[in-house]
Design a protein around this motif. Structure first.
Motif, PDB file in Angstrom:
ATOM      1  N   LEU A 134      15.272 -26.318  15.677  1.00 19.38           N
ATOM      2  CA  LEU A 134      15.418 -24.350  15.313  1.00 19.38           C
ATOM      3  C   LEU A 134      14.848 -24.078  13.555  1.00 19.38           C
ATOM      4  O   LEU A 134      15.269 -24.964  13.254  1.00 19.38           O
ATOM      5  CB  LEU A 134      16.661 -23.916  15.318  1.00 19.38           C
ATOM      6  N   GLN A 182      12.689 -17.116  19.264  1.00 19.92           N
ATOM      7  CA  GLN A 182      14.370 -17.020  19.715  1.00 19.92           C
ATOM      8  C   GLN A 182      14.321 -15.745  19.032  1.00 19.92           C
ATOM      9  O   GLN A 182      15.226 -15.491  17.872  1.00 19.92           O
ATOM     10  CB  GLN A 182      15.293 -18.315  19.496  1.00 19.92           C
ATOM     11  N   ALA A 214      18.603 -15.192  22.405  1.00 22.34           N
ATOM     12  CA  ALA A 214      19.882 -14.941  21.564  1.00 22.34           C
ATOM     13  C   ALA A 214      21.675 -15.375  21.694  1.00 22.34           C
ATOM     14  O   ALA A 214      21.338 -14.202  21.061  1.00 22.34           O
ATOM     15  CB  ALA A 214      19.803 -17.041  20.974  1.00 22.34           C
ATOM     16  N   THR A 238      29.125 -19.701  23.335  1.00 27.35           N
ATOM     17  CA  THR A 238      30.862 -19.650  23.524  1.00 27.35           C
ATOM     18  C   THR A 238      30.930 -19.168  24.639  1.00 27.35           C
ATOM     19  O   THR A 238      32.336 -19.476  25.330  1.00 27.35           O
ATOM     20  CB  THR A 238      30.405 -17.865  22.312  1.00 27.35           C
TER      21      THR A 238
HETATM   22  O1  LIG Z   1      27.751 -18.774  21.138  1.00 31.50           O
HETATM   23  P1  LIG Z   1      27.029 -17.505  21.496  1.00 31.50           P
HETATM   24  O2  LIG Z   1      26.941 -16.112  21.440  1.00 31.50           O
HETATM   25  O3  LIG Z   1      26.775 -17.066  23.233  1.00 31.50           O
HETATM   26  O4  LIG Z   1      25.776 -17.734  20.741  1.00 31.50           O
HETATM   27  C1  LIG Z   1      24.825 -18.889  20.554  1.00 31.50           C
HETATM   28  C2  LIG Z   1      23.938 -18.767  19.707  1.00 31.50           C
HETATM   29  O5  LIG Z   1      22.281 -18.167  20.033  1.00 31.50           O
HETATM   30  C3  LIG Z   1      24.149 -19.143  18.280  1.00 31.50           C
HETATM   31  O6  LIG Z   1      24.750 -20.167  18.347  1.00 31.50           O
HETATM   32  C4  LIG Z   1      22.866 -19.249  17.829  1.00 31.50           C
HETATM   33  C5  LIG Z   1      22.132 -18.281  17.360  1.00 31.50           C
HETATM   34  N1  LIG Z   1      21.379 -18.850  16.555  1.00 31.50           N
HETATM   35  C6  LIG Z   1      21.692 -19.894  15.628  1.00 31.50           C
HETATM   36  C7  LIG Z   1      21.720 -20.361  14.427  1.00 31.50           C
HETATM   37  C8  LIG Z   1      22.743 -21.245  13.840  1.00 31.50           C
HETATM   38  C9  LIG Z   1      23.496 -21.351  14.224  1.00 31.50           C
HETATM   39  C10 LIG Z   1      24.739 -20.534  15.932  1.00 31.50           C
HETATM   40  C11 LIG Z   1      23.252 -20.204  16.327  1.00 31.50           C
END
Ligand SMILES: O=P(O)(O)OC[C@@H](O)[C@@H](O)c1c[nH]c2ccccc12
Length: 259
Positions: A134, A182, A214, A238
């Motif tokens: 990422l 993303q 996301a 989550t």
């Molecule tokens: O838990 P959620 O609301 O389903 O989200 C997951 C993910 O998108 C999220 O953890 C996230 C998206 N980008 C990030 C960057 C860093 C840390 C975490 C994230």
């Protein structure tokens, strides 16, 4: 928050710099890696879910502190996830880099989720089974640093998943030719979720790009809606981590109805 996240990585970066200096950096992952982008583009007709292993978060604190990686990932796989997103950030998300090695046993592609802005963080990721990394556009003050890390990831055979929140971020992502975009519905500074972000930005999607929505997702109807306007995959953490019946919940999201 973004600055806090960056700060919390400095200790680790220092360790990596020392390792490099003393020639003790581990070798690159020698075995085959599962392709993250292929897993998505091979199955565009179904609801593609990238299931995230996340024990805690800065917005919620503890999500599921007792969760055992293997127990959860086996349900993710059986439930029909096409890839894993594994948080490795330790201070806010209770992650560990070690999770990446353990996750490899399941044979699904792995996205390393962390706050990555230093070349040695990319280099250490290349020594793990993760095939994607990422890169959050906002984390970079200087866009030439982002650009450099983007191309360095490709050089290290990692697929960069470029995270954006706004048109401005997206413009920067497009400038380097990012193939996997993303859209994060959660603003990492305020930590607030707004699904409109996904609805607003999709109009800029071009051919040959893979788009992921996301954060804050939990309803199949929303996923179907977002898929119809162009999203190729959905990243969910989550909601899945909080389920008692992870496999069944995931199946219902992927296939709908009474599976
Ligand atoms: O838990 P959620 O609301 O389903 O989200 C997951 C993910 O998108 C999220 O953890 C996230 C998206 N980008 C990030 C960057 C860093 C840390 C975490 C994230």
């Amino acid at each position: 928050m973004l600055n806090k996240f960056k700060k919390s990585k400095l200790k680790e970066i220092k360790i990596l710099v020392d390792l490099k200096f003393h020639n003790k950096f581990p070798p690159e992952w020698g075995k085959n890696k599962e392709s993250f982008s292929k897993a998505i583009s091979n199955s565009l007709d179904k609801i593609n879910i990238i299931a995230e292993f996340k024990k805690a978060s800065p917005s919620l604190g503890n999500i599921n502190s007792k969760a055992d990686l293997e127990n959860v990932l086996v349900f993710y796989k059986e439930g029909g996830a096409i890839a894993f997103s594994i948080l490795t950030e330790e201070n806010y998300f209770a992650g560990k880099i070690d999770f990446l090695y353990r996750a490899a046993l399941f044979g699904l592609p792995i996205l390393r989720k962390d706050f990555i802005f230093h070349p040695l963080q990319v280099e250490i990721t290349a020594t793990t089974p993760a095939s994607a990394v990422l890169l959050i556009v906002r984390l970079f003050e200087d866009m030439s640093d982002f650009e450099r890390l983007y191309f360095y990831s490709l050089e290290k055979k990692l697929e960069p998943v470029v995270e954006v929140f706004s048109e401005k971020d997206l413009e920067i992502a497009k400038r380097v030719g990012a193939k996997i975009i993303q859209v994060n519905n959660r603003d990492l500074n305020s930590l607030k979720v707004n699904l409109e972000t996904s609805y607003n930005l999709i109009k800029y999607k071009e051919d040959n790009e893979i788009w992921i929505s996301a954060s804050g997702l939990s309803k199949r109807s929303v996923l179907v809606d977002l898929k119809n306007i162009g999203y190729d995959a959905f990243l969910i953490g989550t909601y899945l981590m909080k389920q008692e019946k992870i496999c069944l919940t995931l199946r219902n999201l992927v296939y709908g109805g009474n599976n």
